[in-house]
Structure formats: structure tokens, C-alpha cells
Write a protein that holds these residues in place. Structure first.
Motif, PDB file in Angstrom:
ATOM      1  N   TRP A  54      71.543 121.047  20.837  1.00 12.67           N
ATOM      2  CA  TRP A  54      71.851 121.473  19.481  1.00 12.67           C
ATOM      3  C   TRP A  54      71.966 120.274  18.556  1.00 12.67           C
ATOM      4  O   TRP A  54      72.186 119.161  18.989  1.00 12.67           O
ATOM      5  N   ARG A 105      75.502 124.314  12.914  1.00 11.10           N
ATOM      6  CA  ARG A 105      74.803 124.033  14.165  1.00 11.10           C
ATOM      7  C   ARG A 105      73.482 124.794  14.234  1.00 11.10           C
ATOM      8  O   ARG A 105      73.394 125.955  13.858  1.00 11.10           O
ATOM      9  N   SER A 149      74.004 116.731  22.226  1.00  7.49           N
ATOM     10  CA  SER A 149      74.018 117.063  20.803  1.00  7.49           C
ATOM     11  C   SER A 149      73.661 115.851  19.958  1.00  7.49           C
ATOM     12  O   SER A 149      73.791 114.714  20.396  1.00  7.49           O
ATOM     13  N   THR A 208      70.769 125.499  17.340  1.00  9.91           N
ATOM     14  CA  THR A 208      70.506 125.328  18.764  1.00  9.91           C
ATOM     15  C   THR A 208      69.012 125.216  19.023  1.00  9.91           C
ATOM     16  O   THR A 208      68.200 125.673  18.211  1.00  9.91           O
TER      17      THR A 208
END
Length: 184
Positions: A131, A175, A95, A177
């Protein structure tokens, strides 16, 4: 490993890697923005020329290590803010997070939205990134409008580690992705 591009041209807007030589201009932009940023950004209470010089001095090392990719937001040849793609402390390796701010004279024109879109695309150049997140205080509606416009979805709310005077003490985490970014 593919690295994010050091310069991203977006017509009249340019994102470029920070350099130590940016210090005088960057200090001026921060100083002119402090009143605008202080309600939302806890780091402003600790702002000094020395800290900003240290921040810029570490950008090359952070870039090369993959810890942080920091860009000056440049409009018409002048720095008007900053945007950074970074690995959050304690965050999983797959991430990244995007943080941003603008000089008050540059707000309300979609500049951060354009910059964040470009930086999110750079994040997905990194093969390990699944993400990207944008984190802000829920009371900061202007910051929250950016991920909403870019197709990020609300992921969670959590207690904030630090907060500035206008903040609620919570973080809103958005978020995006890889799968959603590639589908758009």
C-alpha cells in the motif's frame, strides 16, 4: 528489485530524479514558494541553502537504498515543485508514502494529481509494497483533494508529530492498496 523509473514523462510534465546540479534552481523555487508552503509544511521554518544542498546531496544514496525516490516536478523545462516516494519512519517495509508540493504559480492545474498518480504506479513496481499512503493536515483541503481524486481511501487520523501554523495538529492518512490500484 525493480526500482522506480528515474524519469517519468507525462506529456508536458516530467518527473525526474533530483541531481545536485539542481541546487540553484531548486533554491529559487523554494524561496519563491515559502509564503505559500509555510502554513502547511513545518520544514519551511528550517529552510536554508545549506539544508537544501544537504537534501540534494543525499538523494542518490536514498534512491539506491530504497529509502526515498525524490523527483523534481518539471513543467516546460523548469522545476515547479517536488514529489517523493519514501519509506516513512517506523512504517512497515510493505508500505510507502508520497509527499509533494508545488510553486504557487503551478497550482490548480492538476499537476500534483498527475504526478502522484505516476509515483503511486512506481511504488507498485516494488514487489514488497502492498500500500501507498498520502498524509496531510485535514485543514489542507488542496492536498487532500489529490488522494481523493486518485482513489485513495481515508485510512485514519492521528496526532501529527510536527505541524505548521495553519495545521490542526492532526494527520489525515489516505491509503491506496495494491489490490485497489490493480483493479482500477
Amino acid at each position: 528489485m525493480d526500482l522506480p523509473q528515474p524519469v517519468i514523462d507525462l506529456d508536458d510534465l516530467t518527473l525526474r530524479r533530483f541531481e545536485e546540479a539542481d541546487l540553484p534552481e531548486f533554491l529559487r523555487v523554494i524561496d519563491e514558494s515559502l509564503e505559500h508552503l509555510a502554513p502547511w509544511m513545518a520544514w519551511t521554518t528550517e529552510h536554508t541553502p545549506e539544508r537544501t544542498a544537504e537534501f540534494l546531496a543525499r538523494r542518490g544514496e536514498k534512491w539506491e537504498s530504497g529509502q526515498a525516490y525524490s523527483y523534481a516536478i518539471v513543467l516546460d523545462g523548469a522545476i515547479v515543485g517536488a514529489i517523493e516516494l519514501f519509506r516513512g519512519e517506523g512504517a512497515p517495509d510493505n508500505s510507502r508514502e508520497i509527499g509533494y508540493w508545488l510553486h504557487p504559480a503551478a497550482t490548480g492545474r492538476g499537476l500534483v494529481t498527475r504526478a502522484a498518480r505516476a509515483v503511486a504506479a512506481q511504488a507498485f513496481r516494488l514487489p514488497e509494497v502492498d500500500w501507498v499512503e498520502i498524509v496531510h493536515d485535514p485543514a489542507n483541503l488542496a492536498s487532500g483533494a489529490v488522494p481523493a481524486r486518485l482513489g485513495f481511501t481515508v485510512h485514519l487520523r492521528r496526532p501529527a508529530e510536527r505541524h505548521a501554523p495553519a495545521e490542526t495538529g492532526e494527520d489525515q492518512v489516505w491509503r491506496l492498496t495494491r489490490a485497489r490500484a490493480c483493479a482500477d
